[in-house]
Design a protein around this motif. Sequence first.
Motif, mmCIF file in Angstrom:
data_model
loop_
_atom_site.group_PDB
_atom_site.id
_atom_site.type_symbol
_atom_site.label_atom_id
_atom_site.label_comp_id
_atom_site.label_asym_id
_atom_site.label_seq_id
_atom_site.Cartn_x
_atom_site.Cartn_y
_atom_site.Cartn_z
ATOM 1 N N PHE A 27 31.075 52.519 33.029
ATOM 2 C CA PHE A 27 31.312 52.360 34.463
ATOM 3 C C PHE A 27 30.582 53.461 35.232
ATOM 4 N N HIS A 28 29.959 53.091 36.342
ATOM 5 C CA HIS A 28 29.452 54.142 37.232
ATOM 6 C C HIS A 28 30.649 54.710 37.989
ATOM 7 N N VAL A 29 30.450 55.840 38.638
ATOM 8 C CA VAL A 29 31.589 56.624 39.121
ATOM 9 C C VAL A 29 32.454 55.875 40.136
ATOM 10 N N ASP A 30 31.851 55.072 41.010
ATOM 11 C CA ASP A 30 32.658 54.332 41.987
ATOM 12 C C ASP A 30 33.540 53.291 41.294
ATOM 13 N N PHE A 47 40.359 53.713 37.183
ATOM 14 C CA PHE A 47 41.325 54.777 36.878
ATOM 15 C C PHE A 47 42.713 54.454 37.430
ATOM 16 N N ARG A 48 42.761 53.791 38.563
ATOM 17 C CA ARG A 48 44.049 53.495 39.198
ATOM 18 C C ARG A 48 44.826 52.396 38.469
ATOM 19 N N THR A 49 44.121 51.532 37.772
ATOM 20 C CA THR A 49 44.795 50.377 37.170
ATOM 21 C C THR A 49 44.720 50.347 35.651
ATOM 22 N N ARG A 50 43.569 50.740 35.083
ATOM 23 C CA ARG A 50 43.383 50.669 33.631
ATOM 24 C C ARG A 50 42.678 51.926 33.130
ATOM 25 N N PRO A 51 43.322 53.084 33.245
ATOM 26 C CA PRO A 51 42.657 54.336 32.857
ATOM 27 C C PRO A 51 42.256 54.369 31.386
ATOM 28 N N GLN A 52 42.928 53.575 30.546
ATOM 29 C CA GLN A 52 42.590 53.548 29.126
ATOM 30 C C GLN A 52 41.192 52.992 28.876
ATOM 31 N N ASN A 53 40.613 52.326 29.867
ATOM 32 C CA ASN A 53 39.263 51.768 29.712
ATOM 33 C C ASN A 53 38.168 52.806 29.960
ATOM 34 N N LEU A 54 38.550 53.978 30.421
ATOM 35 C CA LEU A 54 37.560 55.007 30.744
ATOM 36 C C LEU A 54 37.393 55.990 29.597
ATOM 37 N N SER A 55 36.180 56.441 29.416
ATOM 38 C CA SER A 55 35.931 57.519 28.464
ATOM 39 C C SER A 55 36.311 58.848 29.116
ATOM 40 N N LEU A 56 36.387 59.869 28.316
ATOM 41 C CA LEU A 56 36.750 61.183 28.827
ATOM 42 C C LEU A 56 35.705 61.695 29.818
#
Length: 474
Positions: free
Chosen positions: A349-352, A358-367
């Motif tokens: 994901f790009h930052v936007d 992050f608000r709905t599915r933070p588990q989908n983001l890398s560190l």
Amino acid sequence: MKRIFLIYSLLSLSCLFAVGPLRAQHMLQSGAIVKNMDIHRLRDSVVVCMQLDLSEMEVKSNRSVVLIPSLEADGRQAELPPVEVMGRRRQLYYERNGQQRDAVAPWLTIRHADRDGVQEVDYRTSLLYEAWMDRARLTMKEDLCGCGEVRPGNQTPLQQADIAFHPQLAYIAPEVEVEKRRALSGEAHLDFVVNRTDINPDYRRNPAELARIHASIDTILHDRDFRITRITLRGYASPEGSYRSNARLAEGRTKALKKYVQSRYGFADTLFATASVPENWEGLRQYVAGSSLADRAGLLALIDSDRDPDAKERALRSSYPEAYATLLAECYPGLRRTDYRIDYTVRSFHVDEAKAVFRTRPQNLSLDEMFAVAQTYEPGSDDFKQVFDVAVRMYPDSEVANLNAACALLEQGLTEQAQPYLEKAGDSPQAANARGVSLLLQGQYDEALPLLEQALQGGIKQAEENRKILKNEE
């Protein structure tokens, strides 16, 4: 100009001043000039320094002028040791009559060596730090008659203090995760008709067990950001009966579950990896070791023996019939299971996009994506802190996540909450700096210094700022 005698109460006759542009100076009503003021914190003390130029003061021979510095804020006040400048007759009177001014420290008399020269005094004193002093104002009161009275208006503001300790933390940017690989895993305890390998979806516990598998697969399939890369199935049979028969059952039932999943979802055969364990002796051993069976020691010795599986099973049945009956009823059904693991990747994901995810599915983001989100917020803001809090919950074993979460808490002065994260933050120079800050905030100055020195040697410039409170560095 009259000869002037100076009596003052100081902790030191010298003061360290930074080399740099000339600081603001103030002329008092008495003609004294105050310049090069400095207020800083040194461990648990507040140090006040200034230079007093008394050259232009006019003090009548039988009079004195008393300069009284003080720190003031929020209705609180701390008066500092005063400086008294005496005319000649007044000084001689005090000397001949053996009188001495009341003071909190010894008074010292200095004679002017040169009638027409510059008379400057380096003033330095310290007092115990209190939190209200962080933004206190340094003022100078003047008793122009030496009679113990400071009239309204005889008070000059000099400088605003800014001595609050603002921890300087060094965060670590996580390494970029080029391909985000994730996995869901579980166990399915399917029930089969005796000696059969085909799956009956409605038989006994099967509806609930299959629903668990469906939920795992559906969770991934219904997220447009996921892509399944492999489904691994490993089947186990329990040890009763012959090893050959159990090998056939374990393999056949594993293939049956693969066929069932394929038919439901239409997955390609190449997506699957299957394996089977004919008899689940490891699971049996774990159950016995954690049980309260009277024959536990003998059972474990038999399970750990080098006998072939069929011989072990016969010995269990014949040597420990009561325990074996218990195992058949309470343990063996749980040994018959199929472990499944669903490997998948998550798109980047790009930052936007990442801020929304992050608000709905933070588990989908890398560190590293979470770190990028944090950089879009004001350091110390609630949003900034929340990102690191979520990151360490998503990646509880990551040293980087633990360090950054600790840093976010230490910026708020929350040392107790930061401690569990500091313990898992690794041995990086950034972690040494964070641990040093934690000790500083707790007043453990001697323990903090070597950690800050270690961080400084590791190239962490923030450690140099933190160290100033310990070593009075400019």
